[in-house]
Design a protein around this motif. Sequence first.
Motif, PDB file in Angstrom:
ATOM      1  N   LEU A 182       0.231  15.723 -15.077  1.00 23.16           N
ATOM      2  CA  LEU A 182      -0.881  16.267 -13.986  1.00 23.16           C
ATOM      3  C   LEU A 182      -0.592  14.644 -13.095  1.00 23.16           C
ATOM      4  CD1 LEU A 182      -2.354  17.600 -16.564  1.00 23.16           C
ATOM      5  CD2 LEU A 182      -3.724  18.028 -14.812  1.00 23.16           C
ATOM      6  N   TYR A 183      -1.267  14.521 -12.077  1.00 27.48           N
ATOM      7  CA  TYR A 183      -1.306  13.772 -11.163  1.00 27.48           C
ATOM      8  C   TYR A 183      -1.631  12.172 -11.609  1.00 27.48           C
ATOM      9  CZ  TYR A 183      -4.126  10.431  -8.290  1.00 27.48           C
ATOM     10  OH  TYR A 183      -4.939   9.632  -7.459  1.00 27.48           O
ATOM     11  N   THR A 184      -2.305  12.068 -12.583  1.00 29.16           N
ATOM     12  CA  THR A 184      -2.783  10.615 -13.050  1.00 29.16           C
ATOM     13  C   THR A 184      -1.959   9.595 -13.545  1.00 29.16           C
ATOM     14  OG1 THR A 184      -5.062  11.615 -13.626  1.00 29.16           O
ATOM     15  CG2 THR A 184      -4.519   9.385 -14.314  1.00 29.16           C
ATOM     16  N   VAL A 242       0.738  -1.337   0.035  1.00 29.34           N
ATOM     17  CA  VAL A 242       0.050  -0.105   0.137  1.00 29.34           C
ATOM     18  C   VAL A 242       0.936   1.177  -0.126  1.00 29.34           C
ATOM     19  CG1 VAL A 242      -1.862  -1.142   1.215  1.00 29.34           C
ATOM     20  CG2 VAL A 242      -0.053   0.048   2.554  1.00 29.34           C
ATOM     21  N   ARG A 243       0.446   2.394  -0.308  1.00 28.06           N
ATOM     22  CA  ARG A 243       1.148   3.478  -0.402  1.00 28.06           C
ATOM     23  C   ARG A 243       0.328   4.821   0.278  1.00 28.06           C
ATOM     24  NH1 ARG A 243      -1.931   6.423  -3.093  1.00 28.06           N
ATOM     25  NH2 ARG A 243      -2.598   5.721  -5.178  1.00 28.06           N
ATOM     26  N   PHE A 244       1.105   5.759   0.911  1.00 28.87           N
ATOM     27  CA  PHE A 244       0.480   6.826   1.144  1.00 28.87           C
ATOM     28  C   PHE A 244       1.238   7.808   0.250  1.00 28.87           C
ATOM     29  CE2 PHE A 244       0.635  10.613   4.154  1.00 28.87           C
ATOM     30  CZ  PHE A 244      -0.509  11.258   3.946  1.00 28.87           C
ATOM     31  N   ALA A 245       0.429   8.727  -0.419  1.00 28.63           N
ATOM     32  CA  ALA A 245       1.049   9.646  -1.515  1.00 28.63           C
ATOM     33  C   ALA A 245       0.510  10.996  -1.448  1.00 28.63           C
ATOM     34  CB  ALA A 245       0.592   9.185  -2.802  1.00 28.63           C
ATOM     35  N   PRO A 246       1.145  11.726  -0.149  1.00 24.52           N
ATOM     36  CA  PRO A 246       0.867  13.025  -0.300  1.00 24.52           C
ATOM     37  C   PRO A 246       1.677  13.852  -1.092  1.00 24.52           C
ATOM     38  CG  PRO A 246       2.277  12.509   1.513  1.00 24.52           C
ATOM     39  CD  PRO A 246       2.262  11.236   0.689  1.00 24.52           C
ATOM     40  N   SER A 247       1.128  15.027  -1.673  1.00 24.78           N
ATOM     41  CA  SER A 247       1.930  15.798  -2.398  1.00 24.78           C
ATOM     42  C   SER A 247       2.362  17.011  -1.383  1.00 24.78           C
ATOM     43  CB  SER A 247       1.008  16.650  -3.478  1.00 24.78           C
ATOM     44  OG  SER A 247      -0.209  17.021  -2.844  1.00 24.78           O
ATOM     45  N   PRO A 248       3.824  17.187  -1.432  1.00 22.49           N
ATOM     46  CA  PRO A 248       4.111  17.865  -0.580  1.00 22.49           C
ATOM     47  C   PRO A 248       3.979  19.565  -0.682  1.00 22.49           C
ATOM     48  CG  PRO A 248       6.147  17.183  -1.845  1.00 22.49           C
ATOM     49  CD  PRO A 248       4.768  16.668  -2.556  1.00 22.49           C
ATOM     50  N   ILE A 300      -5.390   2.522  -0.821  1.00 20.47           N
ATOM     51  CA  ILE A 300      -6.478   3.247  -0.124  1.00 20.47           C
ATOM     52  C   ILE A 300      -6.571   4.697   0.058  1.00 20.47           C
ATOM     53  CG2 ILE A 300      -7.343   2.800   2.472  1.00 20.47           C
ATOM     54  CD1 ILE A 300      -5.699   0.412   2.685  1.00 20.47           C
ATOM     55  N   ARG A 301      -7.506   5.149  -0.083  1.00 20.71           N
ATOM     56  CA  ARG A 301      -7.434   6.844  -0.155  1.00 20.71           C
ATOM     57  C   ARG A 301      -8.871   7.442   0.062  1.00 20.71           C
ATOM     58  NH1 ARG A 301      -6.495   7.026  -6.754  1.00 20.71           N
ATOM     59  NH2 ARG A 301      -8.233   6.217  -6.993  1.00 20.71           N
ATOM     60  N   GLY A 302      -8.873   8.550  -0.075  1.00 25.04           N
ATOM     61  CA  GLY A 302     -10.107   9.344   0.483  1.00 25.04           C
ATOM     62  C   GLY A 302     -11.265   9.334  -0.719  1.00 25.04           C
ATOM     63  N   PHE A 360       6.161  10.659  -2.069  1.00 15.68           N
ATOM     64  CA  PHE A 360       5.821  12.053  -2.448  1.00 15.68           C
ATOM     65  C   PHE A 360       5.269  12.294  -3.826  1.00 15.68           C
ATOM     66  CE2 PHE A 360       8.322  12.511   1.151  1.00 15.68           C
ATOM     67  CZ  PHE A 360       7.527  13.082   2.355  1.00 15.68           C
ATOM     68  N   ASP A 361       4.206  12.851  -4.018  1.00 11.93           N
ATOM     69  CA  ASP A 361       3.682  13.359  -5.365  1.00 11.93           C
ATOM     70  C   ASP A 361       3.990  14.624  -5.432  1.00 11.93           C
ATOM     71  OD1 ASP A 361       2.563  10.680  -5.538  1.00 11.93           O
ATOM     72  OD2 ASP A 361       0.517  11.244  -5.619  1.00 11.93           O
ATOM     73  N   ASP A 362       5.363  14.821  -5.863  1.00 14.90           N
ATOM     74  CA  ASP A 362       5.874  16.234  -6.075  1.00 14.90           C
ATOM     75  C   ASP A 362       6.289  16.550  -7.607  1.00 14.90           C
ATOM     76  OD1 ASP A 362       7.892  14.395  -6.475  1.00 14.90           O
ATOM     77  OD2 ASP A 362       9.425  15.299  -4.984  1.00 14.90           O
ATOM     78  N   PRO A 383       1.591   9.755 -13.413  1.00 13.18           N
ATOM     79  CA  PRO A 383       2.780   9.183 -12.390  1.00 13.18           C
ATOM     80  C   PRO A 383       2.075   8.509 -11.546  1.00 13.18           C
ATOM     81  CG  PRO A 383       2.923  11.576 -13.227  1.00 13.18           C
ATOM     82  CD  PRO A 383       1.666  11.096 -13.688  1.00 13.18           C
ATOM     83  N   SER A 384       0.945   8.776 -11.099  1.00 14.29           N
ATOM     84  CA  SER A 384       0.382   7.780 -10.146  1.00 14.29           C
ATOM     85  C   SER A 384       0.105   6.458 -10.262  1.00 14.29           C
ATOM     86  CB  SER A 384      -0.912   8.584  -9.609  1.00 14.29           C
ATOM     87  OG  SER A 384      -1.442   7.717  -8.308  1.00 14.29           O
ATOM     88  N   VAL A 385      -0.292   6.267 -11.468  1.00 17.42           N
ATOM     89  CA  VAL A 385      -0.709   4.857 -12.086  1.00 17.42           C
ATOM     90  C   VAL A 385       0.713   4.314 -12.158  1.00 17.42           C
ATOM     91  CG1 VAL A 385      -1.928   3.541 -13.831  1.00 17.42           C
ATOM     92  CG2 VAL A 385      -3.120   5.436 -12.711  1.00 17.42           C
ATOM     93  N   ASP A 420     -12.615  11.446  -2.144  1.00 13.90           N
ATOM     94  CA  ASP A 420     -12.595  12.464  -3.202  1.00 13.90           C
ATOM     95  C   ASP A 420     -11.823  12.018  -4.396  1.00 13.90           C
ATOM     96  OD1 ASP A 420     -10.394  12.274  -1.383  1.00 13.90           O
ATOM     97  OD2 ASP A 420      -9.816  14.205  -1.898  1.00 13.90           O
ATOM     98  N   HIS A 421     -11.363  10.679  -4.463  1.00  9.17           N
ATOM     99  CA  HIS A 421     -10.707  10.095  -5.371  1.00  9.17           C
ATOM    100  C   HIS A 421     -11.327   9.234  -6.334  1.00  9.17           C
ATOM    101  CE1 HIS A 421      -6.983  12.066  -5.377  1.00  9.17           C
ATOM    102  NE2 HIS A 421      -6.939  11.948  -3.906  1.00  9.17           N
ATOM    103  N   VAL A 422     -12.520   8.744  -5.764  1.00  9.18           N
ATOM    104  CA  VAL A 422     -13.621   7.751  -6.397  1.00  9.18           C
ATOM    105  C   VAL A 422     -13.977   7.991  -7.986  1.00  9.18           C
ATOM    106  CG1 VAL A 422     -15.947   6.967  -6.635  1.00  9.18           C
ATOM    107  CG2 VAL A 422     -14.938   7.163  -4.323  1.00  9.18           C
TER     108      VAL A 422
END
Length: 454
Positions: free
Chosen positions: A193-195, A15-21, A211-213, A51-53, A197-199, A215-217
Motif C-alpha cells: 500500500l502507499y505508506t 521536497v517531493r511531489f509524488a503523484p500516482s500515475p 508538503i502535501r494536501g 511517481f507513486d506507481d 514505499p512512501s516513507v 487529506d494526508h493529515v
Amino acid sequence: MTDPLTSGDFVAPVVRFAPSPTGRIHIGNARTALLNYFFARKHGGTFILRFDDTDAERSTEEYALGIEVDLAWLGVEPDRKFRQSERFALYDAAAEQLKRDGRLYPCYETQEELERRRRLQIARGAPPVYDRAALKMSEAERAALEAEGRRPHWRFKLEPETVYWRDLVRGECHIDCASLSDPVLIREDGSYLYTLPSVVDDHDSGVTHIIRGEDHVTNTAVQIQLFEALGGRAPHFAHHNLLIGADGQGLSKRTGALSIAGLREVGIETLAVAAMAALTGSSIAVQPVHSLPELAGLFDLSAISHSSARFDGEELKALSQRVLHGLGYEAVRDRLEALDIVGHKAEPLWLCARGNLEIFADIADWWAVVEGDIAPHGLDAEFARAAAENLPPEPWDEATWGAWTSALKQATGRKGRDLFHPLRLALTGREAGPELAKLLPLIGRPRALARLSA
Ligand code: GLU
C-alpha cells in the motif's frame, strides 16, 4: 520547539511531489506541485518528482508521461525524478527489517471477518480499532492457515502513544495512535500500500519537508512512527488546504475535472493556472503574474489559510485573460513563431491586439487581418469611393487613421458610428477589435484599398 526552517538540521531542503500515475493531474494537484517547487526554489533546495506507481493495475506509463508534460507546461522542472516501481528491493528490505523488529506482523483475517468484528465493536460502543488478534496466534495456527492456502496481509504495530508534530501550515498537531488500527502495509498478494514505499523513499531520498494536501493529515502520525521504526527521523510536514470547485466538491484525478491538460486545451494561460492554483485560499490575493519566479516570490507557506480554498472556473478564465493582456512580446515570441507570426509586424500586432484576446490562439485571427485574407465586407459604392480617394499616401503611422477619417468626415458628412463602424468592418471583418489607429498601418495601404473596394 526549534524552527524547522532555521534549526540547521538540513542544509538545503529536499521536497517531493509524488503523484500516482492513475490519471492526469488537476489544478489541485498542481497546487501541491507548485508549493513544493516554490519552496525548493526559494530555499535553494531540491525538488523531486516521484511517481507513486506501486499499484500496477491502475498506474500507466501514459499517465506518467502525461503528468510530466503537464508539469513542464506549468514550468515546474524536477531536479530529480524516479518511480517507485523501480525500487521494490528497497521496500522489501525495509519490510524485512520491520518484521525482524516485530513491528510488522502477519494477519489472516478476511474482509468479512474484519467487518463482522467491527460491527460487534460498534454495537458494544467500543471504538472500531483492529484488536490485534493476529498477534496472539501461535506458530501452529499460522502454519495451519498457510497450509489451507491462506496468505497473510501485514500490519504495522503502532506504539500506543500520541504523536506530535508542528505543521508548517496547521501549527501544533497531534494524533493519538492508541485510537488507530495498526495499518496494513502489505496486501495478501504481496503488493505494497502507499505508506511503506512512501516513507522508505522519503527517508532514502533525504526529504526534509513533506508538503502535501490536508487529506494526508490523518496519515502523518503513522508515517512518523514508521520513519522512526526504520531508524530515521521524520521530516517536517506542511499540509495545505485543498482546492474545491465552485460547487463545493473536491477535485478528482479520475473524473478529469479541471485537469491541467484540459485547461491547456481550452487555452487557459499557464500563469493563470499557476497563480490560481497557488494563491487561492491564501492571504495573498489571486492576481495576474508575468512569470513563475514572480509568483514564487509572492508565495509563502505561512500565507495558506486554514479553511478550504474555493475557486471557480469563471474566475480562472477571467484571470487568464488578464494574464494574457499583460504579457510582453518577449514572453510570447516563441508561441507567436509557432503560429508563423513572425517579422516586423509581429511585435506591434501583439502589442495592439493582446488586449482583445480571449485566448492566445485568437491572435491568429488578427494576424490574418494584417497579413492575410479576410472575408470581404464591402462598403456602399459611394462611401467606398470616398474612402479610397481620401486614403493618405504611405508611409503610414498611428496618425494616419485620424487624418484619413477627418478627411472622410469632411468629404461625406458622416460622423461617429456611421463613419467608423463600416470602415472597421471593411478593414477587419469584425464588429470590434484593437484600435484602428494602430491596426491600420499594419494592414497597409494596398490591403486597405482592396478591402474598401471589395
Ligand atoms: N501518492 C500520494 C498522493 O498522490 C502521495 C501522498 C504524499 O505526498 O505523501 O496522494
